[in-house]
Write a protein that holds these residues in place. Structure first.
Motif, PDB file in Angstrom:
ATOM      1  N   ASP A   1       1.744 -64.244-114.518  1.00 41.51           N
ATOM      2  CA  ASP A   1       0.140 -64.500-114.320  1.00 41.51           C
ATOM      3  C   ASP A   1      -0.303 -62.962-114.291  1.00 41.51           C
ATOM      4  O   ASP A   1      -1.119 -62.317-114.981  1.00 41.51           O
ATOM      5  N   THR A   2       0.295 -61.828-114.299  1.00 41.83           N
ATOM      6  CA  THR A   2      -0.181 -60.241-114.000  1.00 41.83           C
ATOM      7  C   THR A   2       0.085 -60.463-114.553  1.00 41.83           C
ATOM      8  O   THR A   2      -1.786 -59.770-115.566  1.00 41.83           O
ATOM      9  N   THR A   3       1.326 -60.674-116.024  1.00 41.87           N
ATOM     10  CA  THR A   3       1.183 -59.700-117.660  1.00 41.87           C
ATOM     11  C   THR A   3      -0.180 -60.464-118.629  1.00 41.87           C
ATOM     12  O   THR A   3      -1.091 -59.695-118.571  1.00 41.87           O
ATOM     13  N   ASP A   4      -0.137 -61.349-118.031  1.00 40.09           N
ATOM     14  CA  ASP A   4      -1.259 -62.393-118.791  1.00 40.09           C
ATOM     15  C   ASP A   4      -2.274 -62.094-118.158  1.00 40.09           C
ATOM     16  O   ASP A   4      -3.837 -62.048-119.419  1.00 40.09           O
ATOM     17  N   ASP A   5      -3.082 -61.418-117.197  1.00 37.18           N
ATOM     18  CA  ASP A   5      -3.875 -60.975-116.174  1.00 37.18           C
ATOM     19  C   ASP A   5      -4.578 -59.873-117.053  1.00 37.18           C
ATOM     20  O   ASP A   5      -5.539 -59.890-117.790  1.00 37.18           O
ATOM     21  N   VAL A   6      -4.107 -59.341-117.441  1.00 35.64           N
ATOM     22  CA  VAL A   6      -3.776 -57.753-117.701  1.00 35.64           C
ATOM     23  C   VAL A   6      -4.252 -58.009-119.189  1.00 35.64           C
ATOM     24  O   VAL A   6      -5.038 -57.422-120.025  1.00 35.64           O
ATOM     25  N   LEU A   7      -3.575 -58.798-120.239  1.00 39.66           N
ATOM     26  CA  LEU A   7      -3.961 -58.623-121.465  1.00 39.66           C
ATOM     27  C   LEU A   7      -4.712 -59.623-121.656  1.00 39.66           C
ATOM     28  O   LEU A   7      -6.210 -58.918-122.382  1.00 39.66           O
ATOM     29  N   TYR A   8      -5.519 -60.261-121.021  1.00 39.51           N
ATOM     30  CA  TYR A   8      -6.564 -60.956-120.808  1.00 39.51           C
ATOM     31  C   TYR A   8      -8.039 -59.583-120.885  1.00 39.51           C
ATOM     32  O   TYR A   8      -9.125 -60.147-121.067  1.00 39.51           O
ATOM     33  N   ARG A   9      -7.266 -59.095-119.842  1.00 39.74           N
ATOM     34  CA  ARG A   9      -8.522 -57.531-119.238  1.00 39.74           C
ATOM     35  C   ARG A   9      -9.000 -56.598-120.502  1.00 39.74           C
ATOM     36  O   ARG A   9      -9.876 -56.484-120.605  1.00 39.74           O
ATOM     37  N   LEU A  10      -7.363 -56.158-120.863  1.00 40.59           N
ATOM     38  CA  LEU A  10      -7.311 -56.014-122.498  1.00 40.59           C
ATOM     39  C   LEU A  10      -8.453 -56.368-122.999  1.00 40.59           C
ATOM     40  O   LEU A  10      -9.136 -55.523-123.551  1.00 40.59           O
ATOM     41  N   ALA A  11      -8.220 -57.804-123.904  1.00 37.90           N
ATOM     42  CA  ALA A  11      -9.389 -58.204-124.710  1.00 37.90           C
ATOM     43  C   ALA A  11     -10.519 -58.278-124.362  1.00 37.90           C
ATOM     44  O   ALA A  11     -11.307 -58.281-125.294  1.00 37.90           O
ATOM     45  N   ASP A  12     -11.157 -58.487-122.947  1.00 32.22           N
ATOM     46  CA  ASP A  12     -11.884 -58.602-122.936  1.00 32.22           C
ATOM     47  C   ASP A  12     -13.040 -57.006-122.751  1.00 32.22           C
ATOM     48  O   ASP A  12     -13.783 -57.028-123.537  1.00 32.22           O
ATOM     49  N   LEU A  13     -11.667 -55.623-122.283  1.00 34.83           N
ATOM     50  CA  LEU A  13     -12.949 -54.830-122.454  1.00 34.83           C
ATOM     51  C   LEU A  13     -12.496 -53.986-124.543  1.00 34.83           C
ATOM     52  O   LEU A  13     -13.593 -53.959-124.825  1.00 34.83           O
ATOM     53  N   GLU A  14     -11.873 -54.470-125.351  1.00 34.86           N
ATOM     54  CA  GLU A  14     -11.921 -54.281-126.048  1.00 34.86           C
ATOM     55  C   GLU A  14     -13.018 -54.698-127.029  1.00 34.86           C
ATOM     56  O   GLU A  14     -13.645 -54.349-127.964  1.00 34.86           O
ATOM     57  N   ALA A  15     -13.357 -56.087-126.331  1.00 30.38           N
ATOM     58  CA  ALA A  15     -14.027 -56.606-126.993  1.00 30.38           C
ATOM     59  C   ALA A  15     -15.963 -55.943-126.644  1.00 30.38           C
ATOM     60  O   ALA A  15     -16.799 -56.462-127.464  1.00 30.38           O
ATOM     61  N   ARG A  16     -15.597 -55.108-125.247  1.00 31.72           N
ATOM     62  CA  ARG A  16     -17.103 -54.914-125.487  1.00 31.72           C
ATOM     63  C   ARG A  16     -17.137 -53.770-126.162  1.00 31.72           C
ATOM     64  O   ARG A  16     -18.233 -53.017-126.466  1.00 31.72           O
ATOM     65  N   ILE A  17     -16.326 -53.324-126.296  1.00 29.95           N
ATOM     66  CA  ILE A  17     -16.026 -51.494-126.530  1.00 29.95           C
ATOM     67  C   ILE A  17     -16.486 -51.607-128.241  1.00 29.95           C
ATOM     68  O   ILE A  17     -16.932 -51.048-128.496  1.00 29.95           O
ATOM     69  N   THR A  18     -16.254 -52.720-128.655  1.00 27.12           N
ATOM     70  CA  THR A  18     -16.552 -53.452-129.914  1.00 27.12           C
ATOM     71  C   THR A  18     -17.866 -53.516-130.069  1.00 27.12           C
ATOM     72  O   THR A  18     -18.713 -53.010-131.087  1.00 27.12           O
ATOM     73  N   GLN A  19     -18.571 -54.074-129.142  1.00 26.99           N
ATOM     74  CA  GLN A  19     -19.619 -54.449-129.287  1.00 26.99           C
ATOM     75  C   GLN A  19     -20.822 -52.877-128.510  1.00 26.99           C
ATOM     76  O   GLN A  19     -21.544 -53.069-129.420  1.00 26.99           O
ATOM     77  N   LEU A  20     -19.489 -52.645-128.005  1.00 26.90           N
ATOM     78  CA  LEU A  20     -20.749 -50.612-127.738  1.00 26.90           C
ATOM     79  C   LEU A  20     -21.007 -50.275-128.936  1.00 26.90           C
ATOM     80  O   LEU A  20     -21.839 -49.483-129.701  1.00 26.90           O
ATOM     81  N   GLU A  21     -19.896 -50.228-129.386  1.00 24.25           N
ATOM     82  CA  GLU A  21     -19.531 -49.966-130.764  1.00 24.25           C
ATOM     83  C   GLU A  21     -20.406 -49.850-132.109  1.00 24.25           C
ATOM     84  O   GLU A  21     -21.245 -49.530-133.051  1.00 24.25           O
ATOM     85  N   SER A  22     -21.105 -50.761-131.693  1.00 22.90           N
ATOM     86  CA  SER A  22     -21.659 -52.270-133.330  1.00 22.90           C
ATOM     87  C   SER A  22     -23.679 -51.858-132.433  1.00 22.90           C
ATOM     88  O   SER A  22     -24.247 -51.634-133.650  1.00 22.90           O
ATOM     89  N   GLN A  23     -23.131 -51.730-131.103  1.00 20.71           N
ATOM     90  CA  GLN A  23     -24.967 -51.752-130.893  1.00 20.71           C
ATOM     91  C   GLN A  23     -25.086 -49.605-130.983  1.00 20.71           C
ATOM     92  O   GLN A  23     -26.761 -49.346-131.515  1.00 20.71           O
ATOM     93  N   GLN A  24     -24.530 -48.972-131.546  1.00 22.10           N
ATOM     94  CA  GLN A  24     -24.419 -47.290-131.338  1.00 22.10           C
ATOM     95  C   GLN A  24     -23.596 -46.865-132.108  1.00 22.10           C
ATOM     96  O   GLN A  24     -22.365 -46.259-132.144  1.00 22.10           O
ATOM     97  N   PRO A  25     -22.999 -47.361-133.640  1.00 26.09           N
ATOM     98  CA  PRO A  25     -21.899 -46.517-134.248  1.00 26.09           C
ATOM     99  C   PRO A  25     -21.871 -44.969-134.523  1.00 26.09           C
ATOM    100  O   PRO A  25     -22.831 -44.008-133.696  1.00 26.09           O
ATOM    101  N   GLY A  26     -20.668 -44.755-134.206  1.00 27.46           N
ATOM    102  CA  GLY A  26     -20.584 -43.484-133.065  1.00 27.46           C
ATOM    103  C   GLY A  26     -20.541 -43.118-132.241  1.00 27.46           C
ATOM    104  O   GLY A  26     -19.542 -41.768-131.787  1.00 27.46           O
ATOM    105  N   LEU A  27     -21.108 -43.414-131.319  1.00 23.26           N
ATOM    106  CA  LEU A  27     -20.982 -42.867-130.031  1.00 23.26           C
ATOM    107  C   LEU A  27     -19.699 -43.616-129.662  1.00 23.26           C
ATOM    108  O   LEU A  27     -19.415 -42.132-129.075  1.00 23.26           O
ATOM    109  N   ALA A  28     -19.005 -44.440-129.441  1.00 23.64           N
ATOM    110  CA  ALA A  28     -18.153 -44.118-128.837  1.00 23.64           C
ATOM    111  C   ALA A  28     -17.179 -43.616-128.746  1.00 23.64           C
ATOM    112  O   ALA A  28     -15.951 -43.131-128.188  1.00 23.64           O
ATOM    113  N   THR A  29     -16.493 -44.127-130.572  1.00 22.13           N
ATOM    114  CA  THR A  29     -15.911 -42.716-131.062  1.00 22.13           C
ATOM    115  C   THR A  29     -15.737 -41.475-130.784  1.00 22.13           C
ATOM    116  O   THR A  29     -14.772 -40.671-130.589  1.00 22.13           O
ATOM    117  N   ALA A  30     -16.600 -41.381-130.590  1.00 25.25           N
ATOM    118  CA  ALA A  30     -17.191 -39.788-129.961  1.00 25.25           C
ATOM    119  C   ALA A  30     -16.718 -39.288-129.005  1.00 25.25           C
ATOM    120  O   ALA A  30     -16.255 -38.218-128.887  1.00 25.25           O
TER     121      ALA A  30
END
Length: 96
Positions: free
Chosen positions: A51-80
């Motif tokens: 359950d703990t591993t599943d929760d961590v993986l779920y949260r990681l996927a959520d964070l990755e989606a948020r990063i992708t969304q931020l990068e699409s809003q302001q390209p280069g900002l998150a990467t920089a």
């Protein structure tokens, strides 16, 4: 790793039979069935390693989606920002 306590438990025969039947139907051991049901009745204070591993993986996927969304809003900002942190880390550790 969780700490477990060994407990001797007396159950009425009818309760034992019912829990044992439920365990077989769910493909779990009698112990796992009892722990699962007690845990659920107490508001799930215990999370298994899976359950703990599943929760961590779920949260990681959520964070990755948020990063992708931020990068699409302001390209280069998150990467920089990430690149700058890596450079600072390398400089601090003497790797750069």
């Amino acid at each position: 790793m969780p700490v477990f306590m060994k407990v001797t438990l007396r159950l009425p025969l009818s309760v034992h039979r019912a829990v044992n039947k439920a365990a077989k139907e769910s493909g779990r051991s009698l112990n796992t069935e009892i722990v699962s049901r007690l845990n659920a009745s107490l508001g799930n204070p215990y999370l298994s390693e899976k359950d703990t591993t599943d929760d961590v993986l779920y949260r990681l996927a959520d964070l990755e989606a948020r990063i992708t969304q931020l990068e699409s809003q302001q390209p280069g900002l998150a990467t920089a920002s990430i690149s700058q942190k890596r450079l600072k880390t390398k400089a601090a550790t003497g790797d750069g």
